[in-house]
Design an enzyme around this catalytic site. Sequence first.
Site, mmCIF file in Angstrom:
data_model
loop_
_atom_site.group_PDB
_atom_site.id
_atom_site.type_symbol
_atom_site.label_atom_id
_atom_site.label_comp_id
_atom_site.label_asym_id
_atom_site.label_seq_id
_atom_site.Cartn_x
_atom_site.Cartn_y
_atom_site.Cartn_z
ATOM 1 C CB SER A 171 -0.960 -0.072 1.245
ATOM 2 O OG SER A 171 -0.287 -0.113 2.384
ATOM 3 C CG HIS A 221 -1.348 4.012 3.707
ATOM 4 N ND1 HIS A 221 -2.787 3.850 4.266
ATOM 5 C CD2 HIS A 221 -0.861 2.865 3.443
ATOM 6 C CE1 HIS A 221 -2.897 2.357 4.085
ATOM 7 N NE2 HIS A 221 -1.730 1.985 3.695
#
Length: 276
Positions: A171, A221
Amino acid sequence: MDVMDPRRMCPHCRAFITIKDRVCPYCHEPLAPKQSGESPGMFAGFIPHARFNMMIILLINFGLYLATAIYSMNAGHPNAFFELDNRTLIMLGAKFNPLIAEGQWWRLVTAGFLHGGIMHIFSNSIGLFILGADVEETFGASRMFVIYFCSTVAGFYASAVWSPAVSIGASAAVFGLLGAMIAYGVHAGHGINLRSGYVLWAVYNLVFGLLGGLNIDNAAHIGGLAAGFAIAYVAGTEGRLRSAKEYLWRIAGWLCILITALCFLKMYLWFAESTR
Protein backbone atom coordinates in the site's frame (compact mmCIF):
# COMPACT_ATOMS: atom_id res chain seq x y z
CA MET A 1 -14.99 -6.77 -40.71
CA ASP A 2 -12.22 -4.23 -40.03
CA VAL A 3 -9.96 -4.86 -37.03
CA MET A 4 -8.45 -1.76 -35.45
CA ASP A 5 -4.91 -1.76 -34.07
CA PRO A 6 -4.66 -1.59 -30.27
CA ARG A 7 -4.03 1.98 -29.16
CA ARG A 8 -1.51 3.55 -26.83
CA MET A 9 -0.52 7.08 -25.87
CA CYS A 10 2.54 8.86 -27.27
CA PRO A 11 4.73 9.76 -24.26
CA HIS A 12 5.82 13.00 -25.95
CA CYS A 13 2.63 14.69 -27.22
CA ARG A 14 0.00 12.46 -25.49
CA ALA A 15 -1.75 11.72 -28.80
CA PHE A 16 -3.30 8.28 -29.28
CA ILE A 17 -1.33 6.12 -31.73
CA THR A 18 -1.14 2.40 -32.58
CA ILE A 19 1.27 -0.03 -30.99
CA LYS A 20 2.83 -0.60 -34.43
CA ASP A 21 4.02 3.01 -34.78
CA ARG A 22 7.77 3.48 -34.41
CA VAL A 23 7.59 7.27 -34.94
CA CYS A 24 4.68 9.35 -33.66
CA PRO A 25 2.69 10.58 -36.70
CA TYR A 26 1.76 13.75 -34.79
CA CYS A 27 4.98 14.99 -33.13
CA HIS A 28 7.40 12.87 -35.22
CA GLU A 29 9.36 11.73 -32.15
CA PRO A 30 10.85 8.19 -32.13
CA LEU A 31 9.04 5.77 -29.86
CA ALA A 32 10.35 3.07 -27.56
CA PRO A 33 10.60 -0.51 -28.88
CA LYS A 34 7.69 -2.86 -28.26
CA GLN A 35 7.08 -3.88 -24.70
CA SER A 36 7.64 -7.51 -23.84
CA GLY A 37 3.91 -8.20 -23.79
CA GLU A 38 3.52 -7.06 -27.44
CA SER A 39 5.94 -9.55 -28.90
CA PRO A 40 4.92 -13.03 -30.03
CA GLY A 41 7.04 -14.53 -27.28
CA MET A 42 6.16 -16.80 -24.39
CA PHE A 43 3.88 -14.37 -22.52
CA ALA A 44 2.12 -12.74 -25.49
CA GLY A 45 -1.64 -12.92 -25.10
CA PHE A 46 -1.41 -13.71 -21.39
CA ILE A 47 -0.14 -10.44 -19.88
CA PRO A 48 -1.60 -7.15 -21.21
CA HIS A 49 1.26 -5.06 -22.60
CA ALA A 50 0.06 -1.84 -20.94
CA ARG A 51 0.41 -3.54 -17.55
CA PHE A 52 3.30 -5.90 -18.28
CA ASN A 53 5.77 -4.53 -15.71
CA MET A 54 3.13 -4.22 -13.00
CA MET A 55 1.91 -7.74 -13.71
CA ILE A 56 5.45 -9.01 -13.08
CA ILE A 57 5.43 -7.20 -9.71
CA LEU A 58 2.03 -8.72 -8.90
CA LEU A 59 3.27 -12.21 -9.76
CA ILE A 60 6.25 -11.69 -7.43
CA ASN A 61 3.90 -10.53 -4.65
CA PHE A 62 1.60 -13.54 -5.04
CA GLY A 63 4.58 -15.91 -5.26
CA LEU A 64 5.99 -14.53 -2.02
CA TYR A 65 2.57 -14.71 -0.38
CA LEU A 66 2.25 -18.37 -1.29
CA ALA A 67 5.78 -19.13 -0.04
CA THR A 68 5.11 -17.24 3.20
CA ALA A 69 1.82 -19.07 3.77
CA ILE A 70 3.43 -22.48 3.18
CA TYR A 71 6.26 -21.65 5.61
CA SER A 72 3.72 -20.54 8.23
CA MET A 73 1.61 -23.69 7.75
CA ASN A 74 4.69 -25.86 8.21
CA ALA A 75 5.40 -23.93 11.40
CA GLY A 76 2.01 -24.98 12.81
CA HIS A 77 -0.46 -22.32 11.62
CA PRO A 78 -3.18 -24.15 9.63
CA ASN A 79 -5.03 -20.92 8.68
CA ALA A 80 -1.93 -19.21 7.34
CA PHE A 81 -3.24 -19.02 3.77
CA PHE A 82 -5.93 -16.58 4.96
CA GLU A 83 -4.07 -14.75 7.73
CA LEU A 84 -0.35 -14.78 8.48
CA ASP A 85 1.27 -14.50 11.90
CA ASN A 86 3.74 -11.72 12.77
CA ARG A 87 6.60 -14.11 13.55
CA THR A 88 6.52 -15.52 10.02
CA LEU A 89 6.33 -12.04 8.49
CA ILE A 90 9.28 -10.84 10.57
CA MET A 91 11.32 -13.89 9.55
CA LEU A 92 10.63 -13.15 5.87
CA GLY A 93 11.36 -9.41 5.83
CA ALA A 94 8.59 -7.37 7.46
CA LYS A 95 9.24 -3.90 8.84
CA PHE A 96 10.28 -4.56 12.43
CA ASN A 97 11.88 -1.61 14.20
CA PRO A 98 14.26 -3.46 16.57
CA LEU A 99 15.90 -5.34 13.66
CA ILE A 100 16.01 -2.26 11.43
CA ALA A 101 17.79 -0.47 14.29
CA GLU A 102 20.36 -3.30 14.26
CA GLY A 103 21.18 -2.52 10.62
CA GLN A 104 18.65 -4.54 8.62
CA TRP A 105 17.82 -1.59 6.35
CA TRP A 106 16.73 -3.98 3.61
CA ARG A 107 13.43 -4.51 5.46
CA LEU A 108 12.31 -1.09 4.20
CA VAL A 109 12.16 -2.74 0.75
CA THR A 110 11.19 -6.35 1.42
CA ALA A 111 8.26 -5.33 3.64
CA GLY A 112 6.57 -3.83 0.59
CA PHE A 113 6.32 -7.24 -1.12
CA LEU A 114 4.79 -9.13 1.82
CA HIS A 115 1.12 -9.28 2.83
CA GLY A 116 -0.66 -10.34 5.99
CA GLY A 117 -3.74 -12.03 4.57
CA ILE A 118 -5.66 -12.97 1.46
CA MET A 119 -7.87 -9.84 1.54
CA HIS A 120 -4.80 -7.68 2.15
CA ILE A 121 -2.99 -8.86 -0.97
CA PHE A 122 -6.12 -8.75 -3.15
CA SER A 123 -7.02 -5.18 -2.17
CA ASN A 124 -3.48 -3.95 -2.77
CA SER A 125 -3.26 -5.86 -6.05
CA ILE A 126 -6.36 -4.14 -7.41
CA GLY A 127 -4.80 -0.74 -6.68
CA LEU A 128 -1.50 -1.73 -8.27
CA PHE A 129 -3.20 -3.20 -11.33
CA ILE A 130 -5.16 0.00 -12.00
CA LEU A 131 -2.56 2.60 -11.04
CA GLY A 132 0.45 0.76 -12.45
CA ALA A 133 -0.84 1.05 -16.01
CA ASP A 134 -1.76 4.72 -15.50
CA VAL A 135 1.67 5.64 -14.15
CA GLU A 136 3.60 3.63 -16.75
CA GLU A 137 1.58 5.10 -19.63
CA THR A 138 2.07 8.61 -18.23
CA PHE A 139 5.67 8.53 -16.99
CA GLY A 140 7.25 5.50 -18.67
CA ALA A 141 8.55 2.25 -17.19
CA SER A 142 11.80 3.65 -15.76
CA ARG A 143 10.13 6.42 -13.79
CA MET A 144 7.42 3.99 -12.67
CA PHE A 145 10.04 1.66 -11.16
CA VAL A 146 11.76 4.58 -9.39
CA ILE A 147 8.44 5.87 -8.04
CA TYR A 148 7.45 2.38 -6.87
CA PHE A 149 10.79 1.72 -5.15
CA CYS A 150 11.19 5.12 -3.49
CA SER A 151 7.56 5.20 -2.33
CA THR A 152 8.02 1.81 -0.68
CA VAL A 153 11.23 2.88 1.09
CA ALA A 154 9.85 6.29 2.14
CA GLY A 155 6.60 4.73 3.34
CA PHE A 156 8.24 2.14 5.57
CA TYR A 157 10.84 4.64 6.79
CA ALA A 158 7.99 6.93 7.89
CA SER A 159 6.33 3.90 9.50
CA ALA A 160 9.55 3.01 11.34
CA VAL A 161 9.78 6.56 12.69
CA TRP A 162 6.13 6.92 13.72
CA SER A 163 4.95 3.42 14.60
CA PRO A 164 6.47 0.51 16.57
CA ALA A 165 4.10 -2.02 14.98
CA VAL A 166 5.14 -4.74 12.55
CA SER A 167 4.17 -3.57 9.07
CA ILE A 168 3.99 -5.06 5.57
CA GLY A 169 2.17 -4.55 2.27
CA ALA A 170 2.29 -2.84 -1.10
CA SER A 171 0.00 0.00 0.00
CA ALA A 172 2.94 2.40 0.44
CA ALA A 173 3.67 1.86 -3.26
CA VAL A 174 -0.04 2.16 -4.13
CA PHE A 175 -0.11 5.57 -2.46
CA GLY A 176 3.14 6.47 -4.23
CA LEU A 177 1.52 5.74 -7.59
CA LEU A 178 -1.50 7.81 -6.52
CA GLY A 179 0.85 10.66 -5.58
CA ALA A 180 2.49 10.42 -9.00
CA MET A 181 -0.83 10.80 -10.83
CA ILE A 182 -1.81 13.72 -8.59
CA ALA A 183 1.55 15.34 -9.38
CA TYR A 184 0.85 14.88 -13.09
CA GLY A 185 -2.39 16.82 -12.70
CA VAL A 186 -0.59 19.59 -10.80
CA HIS A 187 2.17 19.72 -13.41
CA ALA A 188 -0.45 20.00 -16.14
CA GLY A 189 -1.84 23.10 -14.44
CA HIS A 190 -4.92 21.51 -12.87
CA GLY A 191 -3.73 21.97 -9.29
CA ILE A 192 -5.01 19.70 -6.51
CA ASN A 193 -8.42 19.10 -8.05
CA LEU A 194 -10.62 17.67 -5.31
CA ARG A 195 -12.92 16.23 -7.97
CA SER A 196 -10.08 14.21 -9.47
CA GLY A 197 -10.53 10.47 -9.06
CA TYR A 198 -6.92 10.13 -7.89
CA VAL A 199 -7.30 12.82 -5.20
CA LEU A 200 -10.61 11.35 -4.02
CA TRP A 201 -9.03 7.87 -3.91
CA ALA A 202 -6.14 9.14 -1.77
CA VAL A 203 -8.36 11.19 0.58
CA TYR A 204 -10.89 8.38 1.03
CA ASN A 205 -8.20 5.84 1.95
CA LEU A 206 -6.37 8.21 4.29
CA VAL A 207 -9.61 9.12 6.11
CA PHE A 208 -10.59 5.45 6.25
CA GLY A 209 -7.22 4.64 7.81
CA LEU A 210 -7.57 7.41 10.40
CA LEU A 211 -10.93 6.17 11.71
CA GLY A 212 -9.19 4.08 14.35
CA GLY A 213 -9.62 0.48 15.31
CA LEU A 214 -8.21 -0.65 11.98
CA ASN A 215 -4.89 -2.37 11.38
CA ILE A 216 -3.78 0.22 8.81
CA ASP A 217 -0.32 1.80 8.62
CA ASN A 218 -1.20 5.43 7.95
CA ALA A 219 2.43 6.53 8.28
CA ALA A 220 3.45 4.25 5.42
CA HIS A 221 0.58 5.58 3.30
CA ILE A 222 1.48 9.22 3.91
CA GLY A 223 5.20 8.58 3.35
CA GLY A 224 4.52 6.73 0.09
CA LEU A 225 2.10 9.41 -1.14
CA ALA A 226 4.60 12.21 -0.45
CA ALA A 227 7.48 10.37 -2.11
CA GLY A 228 5.46 9.46 -5.21
CA PHE A 229 4.23 13.03 -5.60
CA ALA A 230 7.69 14.57 -5.16
CA ILE A 231 9.50 12.22 -7.55
CA ALA A 232 6.84 12.46 -10.26
CA TYR A 233 6.66 16.24 -9.98
CA VAL A 234 10.42 16.58 -10.39
CA ALA A 235 10.76 13.84 -13.02
CA GLY A 236 8.03 14.90 -15.42
CA THR A 237 6.98 12.67 -18.29
CA GLU A 238 9.26 10.93 -20.78
CA GLY A 239 11.25 13.14 -23.15
CA ARG A 240 13.34 12.24 -26.20
CA LEU A 241 14.21 8.57 -25.92
CA ARG A 242 17.86 9.04 -26.85
CA SER A 243 18.48 12.03 -24.60
CA ALA A 244 20.94 11.93 -21.70
CA LYS A 245 18.08 12.58 -19.27
CA GLU A 246 16.20 9.47 -20.41
CA TYR A 247 19.34 7.33 -20.19
CA LEU A 248 19.77 8.50 -16.59
CA TRP A 249 16.19 7.52 -15.78
CA ARG A 250 16.76 4.09 -17.32
CA ILE A 251 19.87 3.66 -15.18
CA ALA A 252 17.89 4.78 -12.11
CA GLY A 253 15.14 2.27 -12.91
CA TRP A 254 17.59 -0.60 -13.25
CA LEU A 255 19.38 0.52 -10.08
CA CYS A 256 16.10 0.28 -8.16
CA ILE A 257 15.54 -3.24 -9.51
CA LEU A 258 19.08 -4.31 -8.56
CA ILE A 259 18.80 -2.84 -5.04
CA THR A 260 15.49 -4.69 -4.59
CA ALA A 261 17.17 -7.94 -5.64
CA LEU A 262 20.03 -7.23 -3.20
CA CYS A 263 17.53 -6.66 -0.39
CA PHE A 264 15.91 -10.03 -1.00
CA LEU A 265 19.33 -11.69 -1.13
CA LYS A 266 20.18 -10.18 2.26
CA MET A 267 16.80 -11.29 3.59
CA TYR A 268 17.42 -14.84 2.37
CA LEU A 269 20.92 -14.95 3.91
CA TRP A 270 19.59 -13.67 7.25
CA PHE A 271 16.68 -16.12 7.14
CA ALA A 272 19.00 -19.05 6.34
CA GLU A 273 21.31 -18.09 9.20
CA SER A 274 18.42 -17.61 11.64
CA THR A 275 16.78 -20.97 10.89
CA ARG A 276 19.88 -23.16 11.17
